[in-house]
Scaffold this motif. Structure first.
Motif, PDB file in Angstrom:
ATOM      1  N   ASN A 148       0.784  -1.238   0.000  1.00  0.00           N
ATOM      2  CA  ASN A 148       0.000   0.000   0.000  1.00  0.00           C
ATOM      3  C   ASN A 148       0.817   1.290   0.000  1.00  0.00           C
ATOM      4  O   ASN A 148       0.304   2.328  -0.402  1.00  0.00           O
ATOM      5  CB  ASN A 148      -0.923   0.039   1.222  1.00  0.00           C
ATOM      6  CG  ASN A 148      -2.034  -0.974   1.136  1.00  0.00           C
ATOM      7  OD1 ASN A 148      -2.984  -0.807   0.390  1.00  0.00           O
ATOM      8  ND2 ASN A 148      -1.899  -2.063   1.877  1.00  0.00           N
ATOM      9  N   CYS A 149       2.018   1.258   0.488  1.00  0.00           N
ATOM     10  CA  CYS A 149       2.737   2.506   0.762  1.00  0.00           C
ATOM     11  C   CYS A 149       4.085   2.602   0.064  1.00  0.00           C
ATOM     12  O   CYS A 149       4.579   3.699  -0.202  1.00  0.00           O
ATOM     13  CB  CYS A 149       2.985   2.687   2.264  1.00  0.00           C
ATOM     14  SG  CYS A 149       1.653   2.105   3.343  1.00  0.00           S
ATOM     15  N   CYS A 152       5.347   4.774  -3.081  1.00  0.00           N
ATOM     16  CA  CYS A 152       5.748   6.174  -2.881  1.00  0.00           C
ATOM     17  C   CYS A 152       6.865   6.303  -1.843  1.00  0.00           C
ATOM     18  O   CYS A 152       7.889   6.911  -2.096  1.00  0.00           O
ATOM     19  CB  CYS A 152       4.553   7.015  -2.456  1.00  0.00           C
ATOM     20  SG  CYS A 152       3.265   7.093  -3.729  1.00  0.00           S
ATOM     21  N   HIS A 153       6.669   5.721  -0.675  1.00  0.00           N
ATOM     22  CA  HIS A 153       7.641   5.960   0.407  1.00  0.00           C
ATOM     23  C   HIS A 153       8.840   5.017   0.337  1.00  0.00           C
ATOM     24  O   HIS A 153       9.769   5.155   1.132  1.00  0.00           O
ATOM     25  CB  HIS A 153       6.952   5.851   1.769  1.00  0.00           C
ATOM     26  CG  HIS A 153       5.927   6.923   1.978  1.00  0.00           C
ATOM     27  ND1 HIS A 153       6.253   8.238   2.210  1.00  0.00           N
ATOM     28  CD2 HIS A 153       4.573   6.881   1.951  1.00  0.00           C
ATOM     29  CE1 HIS A 153       5.148   8.953   2.336  1.00  0.00           C
ATOM     30  NE2 HIS A 153       4.114   8.155   2.179  1.00  0.00           N
ATOM     31  N   PRO A 165       7.886  12.055   1.367  1.00  0.00           N
ATOM     32  CA  PRO A 165       8.763  12.206   2.542  1.00  0.00           C
ATOM     33  C   PRO A 165       9.257  10.860   3.070  1.00  0.00           C
ATOM     34  O   PRO A 165       8.575   9.846   2.944  1.00  0.00           O
ATOM     35  CB  PRO A 165       7.869  12.903   3.570  1.00  0.00           C
ATOM     36  CG  PRO A 165       6.468  12.732   3.090  1.00  0.00           C
ATOM     37  CD  PRO A 165       6.523  12.542   1.606  1.00  0.00           C
ATOM     38  N   SER A 170      11.704   9.652  10.720  1.00  0.00           N
ATOM     39  CA  SER A 170      10.819  10.818  10.782  1.00  0.00           C
ATOM     40  C   SER A 170      10.277  11.032  12.199  1.00  0.00           C
ATOM     41  O   SER A 170       9.738  10.112  12.826  1.00  0.00           O
ATOM     42  CB  SER A 170       9.646  10.624   9.810  1.00  0.00           C
ATOM     43  OG  SER A 170       8.517  11.388  10.215  1.00  0.00           O
ATOM     44  N   LEU A 183      -3.698  10.785   9.589  1.00  0.00           N
ATOM     45  CA  LEU A 183      -3.156  11.042   8.247  1.00  0.00           C
ATOM     46  C   LEU A 183      -3.410   9.861   7.320  1.00  0.00           C
ATOM     47  O   LEU A 183      -3.803  10.034   6.172  1.00  0.00           O
ATOM     48  CB  LEU A 183      -1.652  11.323   8.350  1.00  0.00           C
ATOM     49  CG  LEU A 183      -0.911  11.458   7.014  1.00  0.00           C
ATOM     50  CD1 LEU A 183      -1.392  12.676   6.257  1.00  0.00           C
ATOM     51  CD2 LEU A 183       0.583  11.543   7.239  1.00  0.00           C
ATOM     52  N   ARG A 188      -3.735  13.664   2.891  1.00  0.00           N
ATOM     53  CA  ARG A 188      -3.369  15.092   2.994  1.00  0.00           C
ATOM     54  C   ARG A 188      -2.574  15.418   1.736  1.00  0.00           C
ATOM     55  O   ARG A 188      -1.681  14.668   1.379  1.00  0.00           O
ATOM     56  CB  ARG A 188      -2.472  15.272   4.225  1.00  0.00           C
ATOM     57  CG  ARG A 188      -1.944  16.667   4.427  1.00  0.00           C
ATOM     58  CD  ARG A 188      -1.139  16.747   5.720  1.00  0.00           C
ATOM     59  NE  ARG A 188       0.245  16.323   5.539  1.00  0.00           N
ATOM     60  CZ  ARG A 188       1.062  16.010   6.538  1.00  0.00           C
ATOM     61  NH1 ARG A 188       0.636  15.999   7.779  1.00  0.00           N
ATOM     62  NH2 ARG A 188       2.296  15.658   6.288  1.00  0.00           N
ATOM     63  N   MET A 191      -0.804  12.779  -0.366  1.00  0.00           N
ATOM     64  CA  MET A 191      -0.850  11.533   0.400  1.00  0.00           C
ATOM     65  C   MET A 191      -2.293  11.007   0.372  1.00  0.00           C
ATOM     66  O   MET A 191      -3.198  11.650   0.894  1.00  0.00           O
ATOM     67  CB  MET A 191      -0.378  11.832   1.824  1.00  0.00           C
ATOM     68  CG  MET A 191      -0.756  10.818   2.870  1.00  0.00           C
ATOM     69  SD  MET A 191       0.202   9.291   2.727  1.00  0.00           S
ATOM     70  CE  MET A 191      -0.746   8.270   3.862  1.00  0.00           C
TER      71      MET A 191
END
Ligand code: HEC
Ligand code: HEC
Length: 250
Positions: A148-149, A152-153, A165, A170, A183, A188, A191
């Motif tokens: 799922n992530c 991008c990350h 980011p 972080s 979030l 956002r 995102m």
């Protein structure tokens, strides 16, 4: 004579090297401020919108003990830096904000940071929050993160500079769990929101994973906590208290 001159030159050269190298070895307050604080509090310390100005702030200029505790453990949208900055780094960045932008207070000593960190650690250890997660939550969370992530990350959690980011290291990810869950639920800017496509347990697994992968260390969350945040409630999880990681062998 010749030998003496050479030695003198050599010593001068060696001292010059040491002078050039030493600032890079010591924790650099301005650099650390740029990396960890400026995005919210702005490079000039003037703040922006919800992010208060550090210039002339009573909290910044006042009691060093209270200021150190505040930045170690965070509050609301202000992330906790306990697991992000070493004592020496925190002392350097706090000394920077107390002595820059026209602020004029005493710097903060490394010993004070170590003392405050130890005190608050003792406080939080006595009050562990139980989370209800499957034994292999870390591996399950990793799989969900990859599908799922990670596009991008990135699987490394390093993100893509300028676009996505980094989640590794972080302060936001390791800060207030409510914020991270909110979030992921609602998204956002670039995102995406996952509240519609993922169930509470899946979100809990992903959030627990990103808060504990890649040397990150922060409290896990469970499905009930995600449900609470979905319903607009707040978690009583702060300050961040790292717990044991049942799925990670410690
Ligand atoms: C993600 C944004 C964010 C980052 C990054 C961040 N802060 Fe904050 N900070 C906040 C917010 C929001 C508040 C207000 C918190 C509150 O009072 O509820 C705050 C409050 C503060 C305050 C109290 C100011 C006052 O007058 O009450 C200090 C001091 C502070 N931050 C220092 C730092 C330092 C030092 C760093 C970097 C090591 C940092 N912050 C990084 C968002 C951030
Ligand atoms: C399509 C790309 C994309 C995907 C997929 C994605 N994100 Fe993000 N994410 C972003 C972008 C872009 C931002 C920066 C948002 C902003 O500018 O406020 C972000 C920000 C974040 C942040 C805040 C980081 C910070 O320091 O402010 C977290 C945490 C996060 N994402 C977690 C996740 C998780 C967990 C998933 C998977 C459930 C995920 N993201 C999936 C693009 C993505």
């Amino acid at each position: 004579m010749v030998v003496d001159l050479r030695r003198t030159l050599w010593v001068a050269f060696a001292l010059g090297c040491a002078a050039l190298l030493s600032p890079a070895l010591a924790a650099d307050g301005p650099d650390l401020y740029g990396v960890h604080c400026a995005a919210c509090h702005q490079p000039d310390g003037e703040g922006l919108g919800a992010f208060p100005a550090l210039v002339g702030s009573e909290r910044v200029l006042g009691d060093p003990h209270a200021l150190t505790a505040f930045v170690l453990d965070g509050m609301g949208q202000m992330p906790a830096f306990r697991n992000v900055l070493e004592d020496e780094e925190l002392a350097a960045v706090l000394s920077h904000v107390r002595t820059s932008f026209g602020n004029d207070a005493e710097p903060i000593e490394v010993d004070l940071v170590a003392e405050v960190r130890a005190e608050n650690e003792a406080d939080t250890e006595t009050d562990p929050v139980e989370v209800d997660l499957p034994e292999d939550w870390f591996e399950l969370g990793e799989q969900l993160f990859l599908s799922n992530c990670a596009a991008c990350h990135q699987a490394s959690g390093e993100g893509l500079p300028g676009a996505f980011p980094a989640l590794a290291g972080s302060a936001y990810v390791q800060g207030n769990a409510d914020e991270v869950i909110r979030l992921v639920l609602h998204g956002r800017a670039g995102m995406p929101a996952f509240g519609g496509s993922l169930e509470n347990l899946q979100i809990a697994l992903i959030v627990s994973y990103v808060r504990n992968a890649w040397e990150n260390e922060a409290h896990e969350v469970d499905a009930a906590m995600v449900e609470t945040v979905r319903g607009g409630g707040d978690l009583e999880l702060e300050p961040t208290t790292p717990t044991t990681r049942p799925g990670a062998g410690n």
